[in-house]
Design a protein around this motif. Structure first.
Motif, PDB file in Angstrom:
ATOM      1  N   LEU A 175       0.803  -1.219   0.000  1.00 29.22           N
ATOM      2  CA  LEU A 175       0.000   0.000   0.000  1.00 29.22           C
ATOM      3  C   LEU A 175       0.837   1.271   0.000  1.00 29.22           C
ATOM      4  O   LEU A 175       0.328   2.356  -0.257  1.00 29.22           O
ATOM      5  N   LEU A 193      -5.164   6.450   2.457  1.00 29.13           N
ATOM      6  CA  LEU A 193      -5.544   5.091   2.032  1.00 29.13           C
ATOM      7  C   LEU A 193      -7.018   4.819   2.307  1.00 29.13           C
ATOM      8  O   LEU A 193      -7.709   4.187   1.514  1.00 29.13           O
ATOM      9  N   LYS A 198      -8.678   1.906   0.016  1.00 32.17           N
ATOM     10  CA  LYS A 198      -7.726   0.784  -0.019  1.00 32.17           C
ATOM     11  C   LYS A 198      -7.850  -0.101   1.223  1.00 32.17           C
ATOM     12  O   LYS A 198      -7.656  -1.309   1.151  1.00 32.17           O
ATOM     13  N   ALA A 281      -3.802  -0.533   7.569  1.00 31.07           N
ATOM     14  CA  ALA A 281      -2.509  -0.226   6.969  1.00 31.07           C
ATOM     15  C   ALA A 281      -1.360  -0.430   7.946  1.00 31.07           C
ATOM     16  O   ALA A 281      -0.250  -0.774   7.544  1.00 31.07           O
TER      17      ALA A 281
END
Lengths: 449, 295
Positions: A175, A193, A198, A281
């Motif tokens: 990522l 993100l 994501k 993340a």
């Protein structure tokens, strides 16, 4: 009437027929005879002397991790029989278990695997024998700086470290190109993100009301230039502007949706499971988490990087020191043999194996220099970097109380019961109250070991 | 009643046992609560001139926990009595498979609390637990049942009710079976409705069993420990911590025995007063009923 029937039953003569009774008594007599005679027979035949039993109490994961080395130790030392007692998994639960037996006087174990946060309390209670007679000052000098911390109190060595674990930051290599350099970047990357869809969440950590939240707090306080414990004055400093800024940052993670609200109920494993499912993340966890992710066939296997924890811009970051080590119980009937076991279990051979198989950080500098191990344990570089500036938890015998207080207040803040400034002010006030009442006078609060 | 020598002698073993398991610990707590005995004194008792009691009075946490413990006990015991009565009345009916039903009802009571609490903790887990999975399948976002003080408290009560209602039901069922069936029959023949029978016959005759269940359950619920320890650990933010958990933490985790003894003794005094008042009220109610109403 039932009662009358019962009485009748009692009065009835026992229904064992004569021959059987004779047989039974003969059998019993034979057994008793055998029990009495057998040991004597063994002595007559010149059997080898019984090996000295050494028992070590460890939390289940570490007990399992050292099962192989323990078997090899017993094979190499026929005079000693090392036995590991598998304790509970939870750090606090195993401390409670150990304390229950230690309070009764004669503990059924000679060695205890001690978390770095317990040592001051156990030493103050007088439950350990110092190891100075067996290990000189040069022993700790051969270890990484962080691994040396939290083993000595006063002028004595009380614990030989087995692992050099610190808190680490896990990030997703699929990522982002590089891990964040500070807390601002961590939040910025997370929100970017999340905005782009994501990942549902940015950062996962441990927020349940338990010791793990204290570990998170140690790192966050350090990241904002605050200190929990002022060793010089022997008091806490939780209401400083820096400490409030640290608490506010943590609180903001939840309020701005960088971390899910459920983090306030997360332990290490809860956070790890969610991260391993690809739902965030970043993750704050201990070194073991990397092996767990790589072992499982999950969606993020092979897409995880590990780095040291981050601080606010311009501040020095430090991961919480979470090392385990072996201490010798005072009153152990076989201290020499017990120390032999300590030497083996904390030695390079065993630490190398733990690093390879479980991902535990070694303590010996020589292992970090070993190119072969570096190749096989990719986390080693990060672990060594983290051990240069780790943050220990307050080294005071009153730590359990202070930690309980702080996690209670911070968890209250995370679950919306109190604002950051109020929570920290309350934690500070109660900490000073506890320190005062435990010893009588505030000035004496810091003179604990 | 006058005690003859033989009777007193026969009571002696029970009395000795009571002194050993009840009076001695109490006196010991009392003595210890006048001392500092912590890691900072090397676990040796050092007289501290009432500092423990002063700390207790100023200890916000103790009083907050006291309030939480009382709230937990009253709510769960009230629900258990009401629910237990319903279940007992149901199981008293001549149903088919009544024996099996009675055995099934007892299952939660037979489970160890720790196991039961772990089960609830998993059911309520956010986001992986089955309850949240059900919520999500309905299109709702998952909910932090154990990170919201109100729901955490609610589920702690629910778990306790779920586990101990069978005990109350069993006790009341025994009571129901002691009521002669012909009394009920007579009332019915005289044209009393079901509600009237329940109010005028069943409930009054159940009072001894109800008060027994009440005292048993209240004493147990006020000392609640394992359920809270496993389900919530006292969280979130200390909002479900009970007095027993606080005393335990002081003794076993903080190694502060002087203060732990003070907390235990204060808890005991608090409960003794409460149960005493409850007992007096019950007795007055009973006397009032048997003498045909209060003056």
């Amino acid at each position: 009437m039932p009662l009358r029937r019962l009485r009748a039953g009692l009065r009835r003569p026992p229904g064992i027929p004569g021959p059987l009774a004779v047989g039974l008594s003969a059998l019993l007599a034979a057994m008793l005879l055998a029990l009495g005679v057998a040991p004597g027979l063994g002595r007559l035949q010149g059997a080898a002397p019984q090996p000295v039993p050494i028992r070590a109490l460890m939390p289940a994961p570490l007990a399992d991790a050292v099962a192989g080395p323990v078997a090899r130790f017993n094979a190499k030392n026929p005079g000693v029989r090392l036995e590991v007692i598998r304790g509970p998994l939870d750090t606090e639960a195993i401390s409670d278990l150990a304390i229950s037996s230690l309070l009764l006087g004669e503990a059924p174990f000679d060695l205890l695997l001690v978390d770095v946060s317990w040592l001051a309390k156990y030493v103050a209670a007088g439950w350990f024998t110092p190891l100075d007679g067996w290990f000189g000052p040069e022993v700790l000098a051969a270890m990484e700086p962080g691994a040396r911390l939290g083993n000595s109190i006063g002028d004595h060595l009380w614990r030989m470290p087995l692992t050099g674990d610190t808190g680490l930051l896990y990030w997703r290599t699929d990522l982002m190109d590089r891990p964040p350099r500070d807390t601002d970047e961590l939040v910025a990357i997370s929100r970017d993100l999340q905005r782009r869809g994501k990942v549902p969440w940015g950062y996962l950590w441990q927020g349940r009301q338990y010791e793990g939240l204290s570990c998170v707090m140690v790192e966050v306080l350090q990241a904002f230039g605050a200190r929990w414990w002022d060793g010089a004055s022997g008091a806490t400093a939780l209401d400083s502007p820096e400490a409030v800024a640290a608490a506010s940052w943590l609180d903001g993670l939840l309020r701005h949706g960088v971390s899910p609200a459920s983090v306030a109920g997360f332990t290490e494993n809860d956070a790890l499971q969610m991260f391993a499912a690809g739902e965030a993340a970043f993750l704050r966890n201990w070194p073991y988490a990397w092996r767990e992710i790589e072992k499982a066939d999950g969606p993020i296997r092979g897409k995880v990087g590990v780095t040291t924890v981050v601080a606010a811009p311009g501040r020095q970051a430090g991961g919480t020191l979470g090392t385990w080590g072996l201490s010798l119980i005072r009153g152990s009937p076989h201290p020499e043999e017990a120390v032999t076991a300590i030497r083996w279990l904390t030695g390079e051979t065993v630490q190398r194996q733990l690093a390879l198989e479980q991902g535990y950080a070694p303590t010996w500098s020589r292992l970090y220099d070993d190119p072969e191990l570096q190749r096989q344990a990719p986390l080693l570089v990060v672990q060594r970097a983290a051990l240069q500036h780790p943050e220990p938890r307050p080294l005071t015998a009153a730590y359990a109380q202070l930690s309980d207080l702080l996690t209670r207040q911070v968890n209250g803040m995370l679950t919306g019961q109190e604002a950051p400034a109020a929570a920290m002010a309350s934690a500070q006030r109660q900490s000073l109250q506890v320190l005062r009442s435990m010893v009588g006078t505030p000035a004496a609060a810091g003179t604990g070991p | 009643m006058k005690l003859s020598g033989a009777k007193a002698l026969l009571m002696l073993p029970a009395l000795l046992l009571l002194v050993a398991v009840f009076l001695y610990p109490l006196l010991r707590y009392g003595w210890l609560s006048g001392h500092a005995s912590s890691v900072l004194t090397g676990l040796r008792p050092v007289p501290n001139g009432g500092a423990n009691w002063q700390r207790l009075i100023e200890d916000v946490r103790f009083w907050k926990d006291a309030g939480q413990t009382l709230r937990f006990a009253f709510c769960s015991v009230a629900l258990e009595l009401a629910g237990g009565l319903g279940v007992a009345l149901l199981l008293h009916q001549p149903l088919r498979g009544r024996g099996t039903l009675r055995a099934l009802t007892l299952l939660p009571w037979a489970l160890p609390t720790t196991v039961m609490a772990l089960g609830w903790r998993w059911i309520l887990n956010d986001p992986h637990g089955p309850l949240n999975a059900a919520l999500r399948s309905l299109g709702a976002p998952s909910y932090g049942f154990l990170t919201t003080p109100a729901t955490t408290w609610f589920f702690a009560v629910l778990a306790d009710v779920w586990k101990t209602m069978p005990f109350v039901a069993l006790l009341l069922l025994a009571g129901l079976q002691s009521i002669p069936a012909d009394l009920e029959e007579t009332l019915r023949l005289e044209g009393a409705s079901r509600i009237q029978i329940l109010r005028r016959l069943t409930l009054p005759l159940l009072v001894p069993y109800l008060s027994l269940a009440l005292l048993f359950r209240l004493a147990q619920a006020l000392g609640v420990f394992d359920l809270i320890q496993v389900l919530t650990g006292g969280g979130p933010g200390g909002s479900t911590e009970s007095l027993s958990l606080y005393a335990y933490l002081n003794a076993m985790r903080f190694l502060d025995f002087g203060y732990a003894a003070t907390v235990m003794l204060a808890t005991f005094l608090l409960l003794a007063v409460l149960l005493g008042v409850g007992w007096l009220l019950l007795r007055r109610a009973r006397i009032a009923r048997t003498t045909g109403g209060p003056a």
